[in-house]
Design a protein around this motif. Structure first.
Motif, PDB file in Angstrom:
ATOM      1  N   MET A  41       0.762  -1.093  -0.081  1.00 46.35           N
ATOM      2  CA  MET A  41       0.226  -0.078   0.095  1.00 46.35           C
ATOM      3  C   MET A  41       0.946   1.331  -0.125  1.00 46.35           C
ATOM      4  O   MET A  41       0.488   2.380  -0.760  1.00 46.35           O
ATOM      5  CB  MET A  41      -0.936  -0.006   1.289  1.00 46.35           C
ATOM      6  CG  MET A  41      -2.331  -0.444   0.831  1.00 46.35           C
ATOM      7  SD  MET A  41      -3.569  -0.092   1.993  1.00 46.35           S
ATOM      8  CE  MET A  41      -2.774  -0.803   3.665  1.00 46.35           C
ATOM      9  N   ALA A  42       2.025   1.114   0.667  1.00 48.09           N
ATOM     10  CA  ALA A  42       2.799   2.286   0.743  1.00 48.09           C
ATOM     11  C   ALA A  42       3.402   2.726  -0.405  1.00 48.09           C
ATOM     12  O   ALA A  42       3.480   3.843  -0.893  1.00 48.09           O
ATOM     13  CB  ALA A  42       3.989   2.242   1.890  1.00 48.09           C
ATOM     14  N   LEU A  43       3.767   1.523  -1.418  1.00 51.16           N
ATOM     15  CA  LEU A  43       4.617   1.698  -2.686  1.00 51.16           C
ATOM     16  C   LEU A  43       3.586   2.554  -3.600  1.00 51.16           C
ATOM     17  O   LEU A  43       3.698   3.227  -4.343  1.00 51.16           O
ATOM     18  CB  LEU A  43       5.011   0.443  -3.111  1.00 51.16           C
ATOM     19  CG  LEU A  43       5.515   0.489  -4.281  1.00 51.16           C
ATOM     20  CD1 LEU A  43       6.937   1.438  -4.458  1.00 51.16           C
ATOM     21  CD2 LEU A  43       5.671  -0.895  -4.789  1.00 51.16           C
ATOM     22  N   THR A  44       2.237   2.252  -3.520  1.00 50.04           N
ATOM     23  CA  THR A  44       1.317   2.467  -4.313  1.00 50.04           C
ATOM     24  C   THR A  44       1.103   3.977  -3.927  1.00 50.04           C
ATOM     25  O   THR A  44       0.791   4.873  -4.859  1.00 50.04           O
ATOM     26  CB  THR A  44      -0.084   1.772  -4.185  1.00 50.04           C
ATOM     27  OG1 THR A  44       0.186   0.398  -4.650  1.00 50.04           O
ATOM     28  CG2 THR A  44      -1.166   2.412  -5.020  1.00 50.04           C
ATOM     29  N   GLY A  45       0.858   4.200  -2.667  1.00 50.20           N
ATOM     30  CA  GLY A  45       0.422   5.898  -2.219  1.00 50.20           C
ATOM     31  C   GLY A  45       1.762   6.618  -2.642  1.00 50.20           C
ATOM     32  O   GLY A  45       1.630   7.644  -3.015  1.00 50.20           O
ATOM     33  N   PHE A  46       2.924   6.144  -2.277  1.00 46.61           N
ATOM     34  CA  PHE A  46       4.147   7.045  -2.608  1.00 46.61           C
ATOM     35  C   PHE A  46       4.427   7.158  -4.172  1.00 46.61           C
ATOM     36  O   PHE A  46       4.839   8.302  -4.550  1.00 46.61           O
ATOM     37  CB  PHE A  46       5.384   6.580  -2.117  1.00 46.61           C
ATOM     38  CG  PHE A  46       5.479   6.968  -0.550  1.00 46.61           C
ATOM     39  CD1 PHE A  46       5.333   7.944   0.108  1.00 46.61           C
ATOM     40  CD2 PHE A  46       5.383   5.769   0.369  1.00 46.61           C
ATOM     41  CE1 PHE A  46       5.305   8.321   1.049  1.00 46.61           C
ATOM     42  CE2 PHE A  46       5.559   6.137   1.546  1.00 46.61           C
ATOM     43  CZ  PHE A  46       5.328   7.472   2.274  1.00 46.61           C
ATOM     44  N   GLY A  52     -10.137  -5.310   8.804  1.00 44.27           N
ATOM     45  CA  GLY A  52     -10.592  -4.023   8.394  1.00 44.27           C
ATOM     46  C   GLY A  52      -9.835  -2.833   7.984  1.00 44.27           C
ATOM     47  O   GLY A  52     -10.239  -2.415   6.898  1.00 44.27           O
ATOM     48  N   PRO A  53      -8.614  -2.443   8.668  1.00 45.73           N
ATOM     49  CA  PRO A  53      -7.797  -1.509   8.012  1.00 45.73           C
ATOM     50  C   PRO A  53      -7.262  -1.938   6.517  1.00 45.73           C
ATOM     51  O   PRO A  53      -7.240  -1.132   5.596  1.00 45.73           O
ATOM     52  CB  PRO A  53      -6.640  -1.483   9.120  1.00 45.73           C
ATOM     53  CG  PRO A  53      -7.299  -1.905  10.497  1.00 45.73           C
ATOM     54  CD  PRO A  53      -8.173  -3.126   9.874  1.00 45.73           C
ATOM     55  N   ALA A  54      -7.019  -3.055   6.351  1.00 49.62           N
ATOM     56  CA  ALA A  54      -6.601  -3.721   4.822  1.00 49.62           C
ATOM     57  C   ALA A  54      -7.691  -3.269   3.959  1.00 49.62           C
ATOM     58  O   ALA A  54      -7.325  -2.873   2.741  1.00 49.62           O
ATOM     59  CB  ALA A  54      -6.033  -5.048   4.939  1.00 49.62           C
ATOM     60  N   LEU A  55      -8.951  -3.718   4.254  1.00 46.76           N
ATOM     61  CA  LEU A  55      -9.871  -3.295   3.602  1.00 46.76           C
ATOM     62  C   LEU A  55     -10.140  -1.982   3.247  1.00 46.76           C
ATOM     63  O   LEU A  55     -10.591  -1.575   2.133  1.00 46.76           O
ATOM     64  CB  LEU A  55     -11.271  -4.116   3.881  1.00 46.76           C
ATOM     65  CG  LEU A  55     -11.390  -5.387   4.113  1.00 46.76           C
ATOM     66  CD1 LEU A  55     -12.737  -5.943   4.395  1.00 46.76           C
ATOM     67  CD2 LEU A  55     -11.350  -6.125   2.517  1.00 46.76           C
ATOM     68  N   ILE A  56     -10.145  -1.086   4.101  1.00 48.86           N
ATOM     69  CA  ILE A  56     -10.174   0.200   4.052  1.00 48.86           C
ATOM     70  C   ILE A  56      -9.020   0.950   3.194  1.00 48.86           C
ATOM     71  O   ILE A  56      -9.290   1.675   2.271  1.00 48.86           O
ATOM     72  CB  ILE A  56     -10.281   1.038   5.420  1.00 48.86           C
ATOM     73  CG1 ILE A  56     -11.311   0.717   6.278  1.00 48.86           C
ATOM     74  CG2 ILE A  56     -10.106   2.697   5.297  1.00 48.86           C
ATOM     75  CD1 ILE A  56     -12.616   1.049   5.662  1.00 48.86           C
ATOM     76  N   GLY A  57      -7.842   0.660   3.344  1.00 45.29           N
ATOM     77  CA  GLY A  57      -6.630   0.803   2.656  1.00 45.29           C
ATOM     78  C   GLY A  57      -7.001   0.363   1.141  1.00 45.29           C
ATOM     79  O   GLY A  57      -6.739   1.183   0.356  1.00 45.29           O
ATOM     80  N   ALA A  58      -7.556  -0.722   0.687  1.00 47.13           N
ATOM     81  CA  ALA A  58      -7.866  -1.363  -0.740  1.00 47.13           C
ATOM     82  C   ALA A  58      -8.992  -0.439  -1.143  1.00 47.13           C
ATOM     83  O   ALA A  58      -8.745  -0.052  -2.638  1.00 47.13           O
ATOM     84  CB  ALA A  58      -8.448  -2.795  -0.528  1.00 47.13           C
ATOM     85  N   ALA A  59      -9.904  -0.080  -0.302  1.00 50.83           N
ATOM     86  CA  ALA A  59     -10.978   0.774  -1.342  1.00 50.83           C
ATOM     87  C   ALA A  59     -10.212   2.199  -1.417  1.00 50.83           C
ATOM     88  O   ALA A  59     -10.881   2.730  -2.286  1.00 50.83           O
ATOM     89  CB  ALA A  59     -11.911   1.038   0.070  1.00 50.83           C
ATOM     90  N   THR A  88      -7.479   2.820  -2.183  1.00 46.59           N
ATOM     91  CA  THR A  88      -6.583   2.868  -3.327  1.00 46.59           C
ATOM     92  C   THR A  88      -7.551   2.628  -4.580  1.00 46.59           C
ATOM     93  O   THR A  88      -6.873   3.551  -5.591  1.00 46.59           O
ATOM     94  CB  THR A  88      -5.783   1.522  -3.365  1.00 46.59           C
ATOM     95  OG1 THR A  88      -4.831   1.529  -2.139  1.00 46.59           O
ATOM     96  CG2 THR A  88      -4.742   1.311  -4.532  1.00 46.59           C
ATOM     97  N   GLY A  89      -8.608   2.253  -4.346  1.00 44.46           N
ATOM     98  CA  GLY A  89      -9.499   1.917  -5.664  1.00 44.46           C
ATOM     99  C   GLY A  89      -9.962   3.449  -5.901  1.00 44.46           C
ATOM    100  O   GLY A  89      -9.882   3.959  -7.118  1.00 44.46           O
ATOM    101  N   LEU A  90     -10.362   4.024  -4.951  1.00 43.52           N
ATOM    102  CA  LEU A  90     -10.953   5.515  -5.114  1.00 43.52           C
ATOM    103  C   LEU A  90      -9.902   6.306  -5.782  1.00 43.52           C
ATOM    104  O   LEU A  90     -10.302   7.110  -6.305  1.00 43.52           O
ATOM    105  CB  LEU A  90     -11.516   5.886  -3.709  1.00 43.52           C
ATOM    106  CG  LEU A  90     -12.734   5.242  -3.360  1.00 43.52           C
ATOM    107  CD1 LEU A  90     -13.214   5.582  -1.718  1.00 43.52           C
ATOM    108  CD2 LEU A  90     -13.992   5.418  -4.328  1.00 43.52           C
ATOM    109  N   THR A  91      -8.785   6.045  -5.287  1.00 42.69           N
ATOM    110  CA  THR A  91      -7.704   7.012  -5.885  1.00 42.69           C
ATOM    111  C   THR A  91      -7.426   6.606  -7.381  1.00 42.69           C
ATOM    112  O   THR A  91      -7.146   7.711  -8.171  1.00 42.69           O
ATOM    113  CB  THR A  91      -6.528   6.864  -5.276  1.00 42.69           C
ATOM    114  OG1 THR A  91      -6.550   7.050  -3.669  1.00 42.69           O
ATOM    115  CG2 THR A  91      -5.238   7.814  -5.773  1.00 42.69           C
TER     116      THR A  91
END
Length: 112
Positions: A1-6, A58-65, A67-70
């Motif tokens: 997730m961090a790689l995608t975000g950065f 839960g936090p992983a699902l929120i992070g995936a959501a 990422t998709g919204l981004t």
């Protein structure tokens, strides 16, 4: 997730500045504000998801959501962008309208 975000942040900022027209500073500031808003709201939602029945997932699902919204608006912007005409660059492909230079071999040049 961090790689995608950065890796997404500079791309989104560059696209926003490119399409900003006369206000590139405002576009850059708004994308930075959007990142910070996403971090704050993502942390709040992930905390609530952790406390819910989802538990540790839960936090992983929120992070995936998030990422998709981004990615959704980024993909939409990338696919609807009008590009100029395609330009092909090739080597050793002369224009048929222009005659090729006459090739001389070593044997013919030494006879002269």
């Amino acid at each position: 997730m961090a790689l995608t975000g950065f890796t997404i942040n500079p791309v989104v900022t560059a696209l926003a500045v490119r399409f900003a027209g006369d206000a590139p500073t405002l576009a850059s500031a708004l994308t930075t504000s959007a990142y910070n808003t996403g971090i704050a709201s993502g942390s709040a939602l992930a905390g609530q998801a952790l406390a819910s029945s989802l538990g540790v997932t839960g936090p992983a699902l929120i992070g995936a959501a998030f990422t998709g919204l981004t990615l959704l608006p980024l993909i939409a912007l990338a696919t609807t962008t009008q590009r100029g005409p395609a330009r092909s660059v090739t080597q050793n492909n002369p224009d048929p309208q222009i005659p090729a230079p006459r090739q001389t071999t070593e044997a013919t040049s030494t006879r002269s």
